[in-house]
Design a protein around this motif. Structure first.
Motif, PDB file in Angstrom:
ATOM      1  N   TRP A  82    -108.228  74.318  89.898  1.00 20.69           N
ATOM      2  CA  TRP A  82    -107.035  75.081  89.546  1.00 20.69           C
ATOM      3  C   TRP A  82    -105.886  74.883  90.539  1.00 20.69           C
ATOM      4  CZ3 TRP A  82    -104.902  78.703  92.779  1.00 20.69           C
ATOM      5  CH2 TRP A  82    -105.713  79.215  93.790  1.00 20.69           C
ATOM      6  N   LEU A  83    -106.167  74.730  91.833  1.00 23.21           N
ATOM      7  CA  LEU A  83    -105.092  74.618  92.817  1.00 23.21           C
ATOM      8  C   LEU A  83    -104.374  73.270  92.706  1.00 23.21           C
ATOM      9  CD1 LEU A  83    -103.522  75.812  95.155  1.00 23.21           C
ATOM     10  CD2 LEU A  83    -105.248  74.895  96.723  1.00 23.21           C
ATOM     11  N   VAL A  84    -105.145  72.191  92.698  1.00 20.80           N
ATOM     12  CA  VAL A  84    -104.522  70.866  92.599  1.00 20.80           C
ATOM     13  C   VAL A  84    -103.835  70.707  91.246  1.00 20.80           C
ATOM     14  CG1 VAL A  84    -106.575  69.689  91.685  1.00 20.80           C
ATOM     15  CG2 VAL A  84    -104.904  68.400  93.000  1.00 20.80           C
ATOM     16  N   SER A  85    -104.381  71.338  90.215  1.00 18.27           N
ATOM     17  CA  SER A  85    -103.759  71.269  88.883  1.00 18.27           C
ATOM     18  C   SER A  85    -102.406  71.965  88.881  1.00 18.27           C
ATOM     19  CB  SER A  85    -104.673  71.899  87.832  1.00 18.27           C
ATOM     20  OG  SER A  85    -105.889  71.202  87.729  1.00 18.27           O
ATOM     21  N   LEU A  86    -102.340  73.129  89.519  1.00 19.00           N
ATOM     22  CA  LEU A  86    -101.085  73.877  89.571  1.00 19.00           C
ATOM     23  C   LEU A  86    -100.021  73.101  90.338  1.00 19.00           C
ATOM     24  CD1 LEU A  86     -99.501  76.479  89.017  1.00 19.00           C
ATOM     25  CD2 LEU A  86    -100.458  77.411  91.143  1.00 19.00           C
ATOM     26  N   VAL A  87    -100.406  72.542  91.493  1.00 19.28           N
ATOM     27  CA  VAL A  87     -99.448  71.787  92.307  1.00 19.28           C
ATOM     28  C   VAL A  87     -98.936  70.577  91.538  1.00 19.28           C
ATOM     29  CG1 VAL A  87     -99.175  70.408  94.401  1.00 19.28           C
ATOM     30  CG2 VAL A  87    -100.418  72.573  94.492  1.00 19.28           C
ATOM     31  N   LEU A  88     -99.850  69.826  90.908  1.00 17.67           N
ATOM     32  CA  LEU A  88     -99.450  68.625  90.168  1.00 17.67           C
ATOM     33  C   LEU A  88     -98.598  68.983  88.959  1.00 17.67           C
ATOM     34  CD1 LEU A  88     -99.706  65.550  90.126  1.00 17.67           C
ATOM     35  CD2 LEU A  88    -101.719  65.810  88.661  1.00 17.67           C
ATOM     36  N   LEU A  89     -98.922  70.077  88.290  1.00 20.05           N
ATOM     37  CA  LEU A  89     -98.152  70.501  87.117  1.00 20.05           C
ATOM     38  C   LEU A  89     -96.714  70.817  87.508  1.00 20.05           C
ATOM     39  CD1 LEU A  89     -98.227  71.334  84.073  1.00 20.05           C
ATOM     40  CD2 LEU A  89     -98.697  73.663  84.873  1.00 20.05           C
ATOM     41  N   PHE A 120     -95.080  69.783  90.195  1.00 25.66           N
ATOM     42  CA  PHE A 120     -94.401  68.575  90.657  1.00 25.66           C
ATOM     43  C   PHE A 120     -93.991  67.678  89.495  1.00 25.66           C
ATOM     44  CE2 PHE A 120     -94.574  64.115  92.094  1.00 25.66           C
ATOM     45  CZ  PHE A 120     -93.560  64.154  93.043  1.00 25.66           C
ATOM     46  N   LEU A 121     -94.890  67.494  88.531  1.00 26.89           N
ATOM     47  CA  LEU A 121     -94.561  66.647  87.387  1.00 26.89           C
ATOM     48  C   LEU A 121     -93.502  67.285  86.500  1.00 26.89           C
ATOM     49  CD1 LEU A 121     -98.050  65.207  86.409  1.00 26.89           C
ATOM     50  CD2 LEU A 121     -96.070  63.943  87.223  1.00 26.89           C
ATOM     51  N   SER A 167     -90.063  65.383  85.710  1.00 27.86           N
ATOM     52  CA  SER A 167     -89.607  65.216  84.329  1.00 27.86           C
ATOM     53  C   SER A 167     -88.197  65.770  84.159  1.00 27.86           C
ATOM     54  CB  SER A 167     -90.570  65.923  83.376  1.00 27.86           C
ATOM     55  OG  SER A 167     -90.150  65.794  82.038  1.00 27.86           O
ATOM     56  N   PHE A 168     -87.898  66.888  84.819  1.00 26.36           N
ATOM     57  CA  PHE A 168     -86.548  67.445  84.766  1.00 26.36           C
ATOM     58  C   PHE A 168     -85.531  66.469  85.379  1.00 26.36           C
ATOM     59  CE2 PHE A 168     -83.268  69.821  87.185  1.00 26.36           C
ATOM     60  CZ  PHE A 168     -82.522  70.286  86.110  1.00 26.36           C
ATOM     61  N   VAL A 169     -85.902  65.834  86.493  1.00 21.83           N
ATOM     62  CA  VAL A 169     -85.018  64.855  87.138  1.00 21.83           C
ATOM     63  C   VAL A 169     -84.671  63.722  86.171  1.00 21.83           C
ATOM     64  CG1 VAL A 169     -84.845  63.115  88.965  1.00 21.83           C
ATOM     65  CG2 VAL A 169     -85.782  65.362  89.481  1.00 21.83           C
ATOM     66  N   THR A 170     -85.681  63.154  85.521  1.00 25.43           N
ATOM     67  CA  THR A 170     -85.421  62.017  84.627  1.00 25.43           C
ATOM     68  C   THR A 170     -84.739  62.462  83.339  1.00 25.43           C
ATOM     69  OG1 THR A 170     -87.685  62.187  83.749  1.00 25.43           O
ATOM     70  CG2 THR A 170     -87.304  60.648  85.560  1.00 25.43           C
ATOM     71  N   THR A 171     -84.918  63.726  82.945  1.00 20.94           N
ATOM     72  CA  THR A 171     -84.175  64.250  81.798  1.00 20.94           C
ATOM     73  C   THR A 171     -82.677  64.268  82.098  1.00 20.94           C
ATOM     74  OG1 THR A 171     -86.025  65.605  81.004  1.00 20.94           O
ATOM     75  CG2 THR A 171     -83.818  66.268  80.329  1.00 20.94           C
ATOM     76  N   PHE A 174     -95.150  66.733  79.211  1.00 22.97           N
ATOM     77  CA  PHE A 174     -93.721  66.944  79.505  1.00 22.97           C
ATOM     78  C   PHE A 174     -92.840  65.885  78.831  1.00 22.97           C
ATOM     79  CE2 PHE A 174     -95.300  69.414  83.208  1.00 22.97           C
ATOM     80  CZ  PHE A 174     -94.548  70.549  83.021  1.00 22.97           C
ATOM     81  N   MET A 175     -93.398  65.143  77.906  1.00 22.92           N
ATOM     82  CA  MET A 175     -92.662  64.042  77.296  1.00 22.92           C
ATOM     83  C   MET A 175     -91.579  64.551  76.347  1.00 22.92           C
ATOM     84  SD  MET A 175     -92.426  60.783  77.278  1.00 22.92           S
ATOM     85  CE  MET A 175     -93.965  60.381  78.065  1.00 22.92           C
TER      86      MET A 175
END
Length: 498
Positions: free
Chosen positions: A42-49, A51-52, A56-60, A286-287
């Motif tokens: 759950w911790l690594v999933s939350l951090v990666l979620l 960050f990604l 995704s917002f940056v490239t949007t 996030f696509m």
């Protein structure tokens, strides 16, 4: 909510656009996220979620800046065309016409920056009014090799999409209809302990039922690939309504189950073995970059567009977090299904049979409506990739060959596997990374160079990304390369252990 009718269709308010973007991003990927969370911790999933979501917002914002630059280029060319027509009608130009550049000065602007161009550039030149799809932007800002690579990436992603859809529907039907002697399952397979070789109906195995459903799915929806299909407004409303009813039911049921102390989940903090699929699932979830032109262009007022998009991403992150955390603490990690809706087909979770059936068949209805649309989109991309200027395809090639190469590969992939988590993970980690990170980074880099050449150095795009420093382009590309490397290395190591 609706405004005037333009070339892009009916205009809608920024808040309606916010809802449309939310619906666009939150789709099939969300249903595979809970299992990926439970597998990776759950911790690594939350951090990666988080960050990604940020990446995704940056490239949007990169894509929106490229859209504005493309609109400026097209508008400038139209201005020059009108100027040439005016010159043909009236050869005598007066000094009062000096606010419009002559064709000769425009030719010089193509070769070198001219300060006078910058001074005469209106901020409205960068207004996003024409819908410029990503393929058209690639043609404007990339060379021939770049355009071909763009279409190759889009095609691979769409193939992955179709393979996911073609396996998700038969898999859901197999899970719902294959009976078991487990009393708390109410005749529906919901636990990962069952194998494909277990019996389903009489002598037929579960895998046989899956292949039968896949054949029916292909025969019913496959023919749409050979014709033109358009997504209707009412179909979109219906599928969106079903999606949100299903999500709301699952979240409420999971919260009630946890509140009563019946939660079975004890997820770990981190498990590196699950990072590969988690990465791909999060990227896939996030696509939206490839659909931004048709989504953003009809927004009536784009003054606070970036802020609204940021708000959308915050809401989506909150929703993904709520859905995934309630799932991993409600169900054991080894019992979470690839398609999360199927976990609610148990009597001890849902007492009402109609609700169990609705959640179990939910992916069937929503995915089936999208499959023909994605298939036609992929077919048209194949035709565009091989299109030659002024040329036409023979009837057999146009109506038989292209639809066939569109339909057959994803069906074959679905025939070989129904591991949805891996399909989503690989599609997101490779083609998804290309579309979400690589293509927007190169688009914004080249559109900025073209803007400087055409309009002069120092010209400011009114829809410029907040991440306008070149560092962010390099950072996005570095992250994309890291994703490719990590996933590939992980797959190779996994195969080596086997």
């Amino acid at each position: 909510m609706a405004g005037e009718i333009t070339e892009t269709g009916e205009l809608y308010s920024p808040y309606v656009g916010l809802v449309y973007m939310f619906n666009l991003i939150v789709g099939t990927g969300a249903l595979t996220m809970p299992k990926a969370f439970a597998t990776a911790g759950w911790l690594v999933s939350l951090v990666l979620l988080v960050f990604l979501g940020f990446m995704s917002f940056v490239t949007t914002t990169f894509v929106m800046e490229a859209m504005a630059a493309a609109n400026a280029q097209l508008r400038w060319k139209r201005m020059e065309t009108h100027k040439e027509e005016d010159d043909d009608d009236d050869d005598s130009s007066t000094a009062s016409d000096s606010d419009i550049l002559t064709p000769d000065s425009y030719e010089r602007a193509e070769k070198q920056p001219i300060l006078s161009v910058q001074r005469r550039t209106s901020p409205n030149l960068f207004e996003i009014t024409d819908r410029v799809e990503m393929g058209q932007m690639a043609s404007m800002f990339f060379n021939k090799v770049g355009v071909n690579l763009f279409y190759f990436c889009i095609i691979i992603y769409l193939y992955g999409d179709l393979a996911i859809y073609a396996s998700a529907v038969p898999f859901s039907l197999m899970q719902v209809t294959c009976s078991t002697t487990d009393n708390d399952s109410c005749g529906v397979e919901t636990d990962a302990k069952y194998n494909d070789t277990d019996l389903c109906w009489g002598p037929l195995r579960r895998v046989d039922a899956y292949h039968i459903y896949l054949a029916i799915f292909t025969l019913l929806l496959g023919p749409f690939t050979f014709f033109d299909v358009q997504k209707t407004k009412y179909l979109q409303i219906l599928t969106s309504l079903m999606r949100w009813i299903a999500f709301a039911i699952m979240i409420v049921l999971a919260l009630v189950r946890i509140g009563k102390g019946h939660g079975e989940g004890h997820p770990p903090l981190a498990d590196p073995s699950g990072l590969r699929n988690l990465l791909g699932v999060c990227v896939y979830s996030f696509m939206c970059q490839h659909s931004l032109p048709s989504l953003v262009t009809p927004v009536s007022s784009k003054r606070y567009l970036t802020r609204l998009v940021f708000l959308d991403y915050v809401l989506i992150l909150a929703f993904y977090g709520l859905l995934s955390f309630t799932a991993i603490f409600c169900f054991r990690g080894d019992s979470l299904m690839d398609m999360y809706t199927l976990n609610f087909a148990r009597c001890d979770v849902v007492g009402l049979a109609a609700v169990r059936l609705f959640l179990g068949l939910f992916p069937v209805f929503t995915i089936s409506t999208n499959f023909p649309i994605i298939a036609v989109t992929l077919r048209n991309n194949w035709k565009t990739l091989f299109h030659r200027e002024g040329g036409t395809y023979p009837w057999v090639v146009d109506r038989v060959v292209f639809p066939t190469i569109t339909l057959v590969p994803p069906v074959l992939v679905a025939f070989c596997t129904h591991d949805l988590e891996s399909l989503v993970g690989i599609t997101g980690a490779y083609a998804g990374t290309g579309i979400q990170f690589v293509i927007p980074a190169f688009l914004v880099y080249h559109c900025r160079k073209d803007t400087q050449v055409t309009f002069g150095y120092g010209t400011v795009n009114k829809h410029r990304s907040p991440f306008h420093h070149t560092f962010w382009v390099g950072f996005v590309l570095l992250w994309a390369f890291s994703c490719f490397f990590f996933v590939t290395a992980n797959i190779v190591l996994s195969e080596t252990k086997l």
